[in-house]
Design a protein around this motif. Sequence first.
Motif, PDB file in Angstrom:
ATOM      1  N   ASP A  84       0.846  -1.195   0.000  1.00  0.00           N
ATOM      2  CA  ASP A  84       0.000   0.000   0.000  1.00  0.00           C
ATOM      3  C   ASP A  84       0.877   1.239   0.000  1.00  0.00           C
ATOM      4  OD1 ASP A  84      -1.119   0.719   3.395  1.00  0.00           O
ATOM      5  OD2 ASP A  84       0.822   0.103   2.660  1.00  0.00           O
ATOM      6  N   ASP A  88      -1.665   9.741  -0.339  1.00  0.00           N
ATOM      7  CA  ASP A  88      -2.624  10.716  -0.832  1.00  0.00           C
ATOM      8  C   ASP A  88      -2.127  12.145  -0.697  1.00  0.00           C
ATOM      9  OD1 ASP A  88      -4.534   8.911  -1.597  1.00  0.00           O
ATOM     10  OD2 ASP A  88      -5.393   8.777   0.398  1.00  0.00           O
ATOM     11  N   PHE A  91       3.581  14.700   0.112  1.00  0.00           N
ATOM     12  CA  PHE A  91       4.852  14.799   0.821  1.00  0.00           C
ATOM     13  C   PHE A  91       5.981  14.900  -0.195  1.00  0.00           C
ATOM     14  CE2 PHE A  91       2.293  12.404   3.933  1.00  0.00           C
ATOM     15  CZ  PHE A  91       2.524  13.172   5.057  1.00  0.00           C
ATOM     16  N   ASN A 108       7.492  14.860  17.756  1.00  0.00           N
ATOM     17  CA  ASN A 108       7.856  15.588  16.543  1.00  0.00           C
ATOM     18  C   ASN A 108       9.331  15.948  16.493  1.00  0.00           C
ATOM     19  OD1 ASN A 108       5.227  15.552  15.629  1.00  0.00           O
ATOM     20  ND2 ASN A 108       4.714  17.457  16.653  1.00  0.00           N
TER      21      ASN A 108
ATOM     22  N   ARG B 111      -7.965   9.282   5.970  1.00  0.00           N
ATOM     23  CA  ARG B 111      -7.364   9.274   4.633  1.00  0.00           C
ATOM     24  C   ARG B 111      -8.375   9.657   3.570  1.00  0.00           C
ATOM     25  NH1 ARG B 111      -4.186   4.316   2.969  1.00  0.00           N
ATOM     26  NH2 ARG B 111      -2.876   5.819   1.942  1.00  0.00           N
ATOM     27  N   GLY B 242       1.707  15.045  15.347  1.00  0.00           N
ATOM     28  CA  GLY B 242       2.154  15.419  14.003  1.00  0.00           C
ATOM     29  C   GLY B 242       2.753  14.281  13.201  1.00  0.00           C
ATOM     30  N   ARG B 243       3.827  13.677  13.743  1.00  0.00           N
ATOM     31  CA  ARG B 243       4.493  12.639  12.970  1.00  0.00           C
ATOM     32  C   ARG B 243       3.623  11.392  12.838  1.00  0.00           C
ATOM     33  NH1 ARG B 243       9.900  12.997  12.346  1.00  0.00           N
ATOM     34  NH2 ARG B 243      10.205  13.594  14.492  1.00  0.00           N
ATOM     35  N   ASP B 246       1.515  11.905   9.948  1.00  0.00           N
ATOM     36  CA  ASP B 246       2.290  11.665   8.716  1.00  0.00           C
ATOM     37  C   ASP B 246       2.287  10.179   8.402  1.00  0.00           C
ATOM     38  OD1 ASP B 246       2.946  14.307   8.559  1.00  0.00           O
ATOM     39  OD2 ASP B 246       4.996  14.084   9.302  1.00  0.00           O
ATOM     40  N   VAL B 247       2.581   9.381   9.411  1.00  0.00           N
ATOM     41  CA  VAL B 247       2.694   7.933   9.217  1.00  0.00           C
ATOM     42  C   VAL B 247       1.326   7.338   8.868  1.00  0.00           C
ATOM     43  CG1 VAL B 247       3.239   5.758  10.354  1.00  0.00           C
ATOM     44  CG2 VAL B 247       4.732   7.724  10.683  1.00  0.00           C
ATOM     45  N   ALA B 249      -1.030   8.747   7.312  1.00  0.00           N
ATOM     46  CA  ALA B 249      -1.392   9.132   5.955  1.00  0.00           C
ATOM     47  C   ALA B 249      -0.758   8.202   4.925  1.00  0.00           C
ATOM     48  CB  ALA B 249      -0.985  10.582   5.680  1.00  0.00           C
ATOM     49  N   LEU B 250       0.268   7.438   5.331  1.00  0.00           N
ATOM     50  CA  LEU B 250       0.921   6.514   4.401  1.00  0.00           C
ATOM     51  C   LEU B 250       0.169   5.196   4.280  1.00  0.00           C
ATOM     52  CD1 LEU B 250       4.675   6.943   5.442  1.00  0.00           C
ATOM     53  CD2 LEU B 250       3.443   8.137   3.649  1.00  0.00           C
ATOM     54  N   GLY B 251      -0.862   5.014   5.075  1.00  0.00           N
ATOM     55  CA  GLY B 251      -1.632   3.768   5.011  1.00  0.00           C
ATOM     56  C   GLY B 251      -1.364   2.899   6.232  1.00  0.00           C
ATOM     57  N   GLU B 253      -0.860  -0.375   6.598  1.00  0.00           N
ATOM     58  CA  GLU B 253       0.200  -1.385   6.521  1.00  0.00           C
ATOM     59  C   GLU B 253       1.552  -0.732   6.767  1.00  0.00           C
ATOM     60  OE1 GLU B 253      -0.283  -4.737   4.288  1.00  0.00           O
ATOM     61  OE2 GLU B 253      -2.047  -4.588   5.558  1.00  0.00           O
ATOM     62  N   THR B 254       1.777   0.373   6.056  1.00  0.00           N
ATOM     63  CA  THR B 254       3.037   1.083   6.220  1.00  0.00           C
ATOM     64  C   THR B 254       3.179   1.570   7.654  1.00  0.00           C
ATOM     65  OG1 THR B 254       2.883   1.782   3.944  1.00  0.00           O
ATOM     66  CG2 THR B 254       4.426   2.970   5.321  1.00  0.00           C
ATOM     67  N   VAL B 260       3.685   2.142  14.169  1.00  0.00           N
ATOM     68  CA  VAL B 260       2.511   2.894  14.594  1.00  0.00           C
ATOM     69  C   VAL B 260       1.284   2.016  14.392  1.00  0.00           C
ATOM     70  CG1 VAL B 260       1.029   4.854  14.037  1.00  0.00           C
ATOM     71  CG2 VAL B 260       3.499   5.152  14.093  1.00  0.00           C
ATOM     72  N   ALA B 304       2.938  18.958   3.094  1.00  0.00           N
ATOM     73  CA  ALA B 304       2.024  18.023   3.742  1.00  0.00           C
ATOM     74  C   ALA B 304       2.413  17.656   5.176  1.00  0.00           C
ATOM     75  CB  ALA B 304       1.916  16.754   2.904  1.00  0.00           C
ATOM     76  N   GLY B 305       3.642  17.925   5.580  1.00  0.00           N
ATOM     77  CA  GLY B 305       4.102  17.521   6.916  1.00  0.00           C
ATOM     78  C   GLY B 305       3.184  18.052   8.009  1.00  0.00           C
ATOM     79  N   HIS B 306       2.646  17.137   8.833  1.00  0.00           N
ATOM     80  CA  HIS B 306       1.587  17.557   9.751  1.00  0.00           C
ATOM     81  C   HIS B 306       2.051  18.440  10.886  1.00  0.00           C
ATOM     82  CE1 HIS B 306      -0.722  14.481   7.629  1.00  0.00           C
ATOM     83  NE2 HIS B 306      -1.730  15.257   7.941  1.00  0.00           N
ATOM     84  N   GLY B 363      -4.149  13.976  -3.087  1.00  0.00           N
ATOM     85  CA  GLY B 363      -4.246  12.756  -3.866  1.00  0.00           C
ATOM     86  C   GLY B 363      -3.824  12.932  -5.316  1.00  0.00           C
TER      87      GLY B 363
END
Lengths: 255, 365
Positions: A84, A88, A91, A108, B111, B242-243, B246-247, B249-251, B253-254, B260, B304-306, B363
């Motif tokens: 995956d 979206d 970044f 952070n 997401r 924040g971070r 970020d993580v 938002a990567l999905g 599984e990631t 996380v 995009a960095g939160h 997106g």
Amino acid sequence: MDLRIDGLGVTIDGRSLVHDLSLDVADGEVVGLVGPNGSGKSTALRCVYRALRPAAGAVRVGGDDITRLPMRRSAQLLAAMTQDGAVDLDFTVEEVVALGRAPHQRGNQALTGRERELCAAAMERLNLTHLARRGILTLSGGERQRVLLARALVQEPRVLVLDEPTNHLDIRHQVEILSHLRGAGPTVLVVLHDLNLAAAACDRLGVLHQGRLVASGTPKDVLTEALVADVFGVRATVVPHPLTGDPQLLYALHS
Amino acid sequence: MSAVAEALPAKPRTALRERLASPKVLVLTCVALFLVLVASVVVAIGLGAALVTPAETARYLWVALSGGSIAADEITTYQIIWQIRTPRVLLAALVGAGLSAVGVAIQAMVRNALADPFVLGVSSGASVGAVGVTVTGGLAALGVYAVSAGAFIGALVASFLVYAASSSRGALSPLRLVLTGVAMSLGFQALMSVIIYFAPDSEATGMVLYWTMGSFGAASWGALPVVAAVVLLGLAVLHRYGRALDVLALGDETAASLGVSADRHRRSLLVVVSLITGVMVAVSGAISFVGLVMPHLVRMVVGAGHARVLAVAPLVGAVFMVWVDLLSRTVVAPRELPLGVITALVGVPVFITLMRRKGHVFGGR
């Protein structure tokens, strides 16, 4: 650090997807997991990087059962390049690679000097330096896979698992990605579709069929005409690669 | 021609984004935005039916804070400034900040680019709570806060129902969360229609407009400390995530491979986000658009960095909301335009223009 999959079983909605799977990957070894679609390769791998909790058995890294470790700790030991990969948010390449440090950081916290060097080195190695400030959404498929691999390397894992890292890539990028596996330092477990690439890239192969491990060993031992016919339902001729001696499969569409 | 026009504005913005990556520039930007916010607040407090210059406004505010004295003929103006406008403008700033931050968090957590603070059914739940209290006269012991309390309870009940209905086998999938939220919202709206249908003569009909379009007309010093505490604390908590965002938002599984647990984080975030939104809705109704669009606008500029987005978005949202509220009470004075009308009328053109210039928002589609 070695990776041991020990009697792994996964059952979802009463369906057994992986059954009693045991597979060892020695320290520094590259092991490939192959099998037809739906044979449970990805499911087994998801248990390794903890996206899924196994119903039976255990995954051990350096002897520790990973489900007993905190998520952060296991992510410090084990990195994954998952399927995956679609992001979206826009970044930058740099930002995504830097997120590989997430398991090593708190909150952070900014990257340390050493961590910035690590990111720069990984991007250099995967030929991404010129893309560092580019948005991840503007990249081609091959570039994106390289970013995901760079992120996994920045994690400084002892064990690296990859789920079909060559998916959607042209042959040049497939070879490129797999060439980074050997000598990447850590122990590697990789799910691959292409048997010829798997034979070339891996020290050993495990073959999954209907959720069970049906063969494992060196590519030469495993990739026989009988097994390919049995597991994949395909008639193939196995020949040694003229340069490397790795077994390679030739398929005839009409015989 | 058009290709050139599109290519040109992209450059300075990319440069700004790169400069914002340095922590020093980010801090300076936030300080500058904070000063703009303070100036906006002072100006907005002075404007209205009784015009007061910013200098005079500042003097009154100073008197109120330091306990100084004013001339006898200034008392009416002072009261308008301190008792009516100041709490109202401060509330606008807080809600603007809160909605923007919650929007950022919710979009990352489910997401979905179309998610806003109300996507999980919070606003319609609050409306049902408020209208229910008005019609039944429940919670009378709480006096003037009864309706707000009803709205808050309604918001939390809605969040909880959405949460309970969308989690399955201990997992909380983003898409299920959004779909359940949308379905529940429609259900709550139907429920509200039923209540109003059976109580046609009450003031409930007017309340619906208030609750679905939003207004700061009921602002008072009484409720402000609670709102301030919840929103500011909420902003701090979200910023700490924040971070993790970020993580996320990567999905999922990631996220798992990066240490996380997406489900666990979504659960805690849902609690934080529901509390903040519930409190805001209870005092101002559901102000649409800000929580949807402000995150996109800010991401277009800062990336995009939160951690960065969550530092900048609340300040921008606060400034925006202060001016929106000013418009709402001055354009057709002495009547007031609902806030949702203005946020949409001002925000939509700005947003569409920016989106077309930038090419993509979320997106890349």
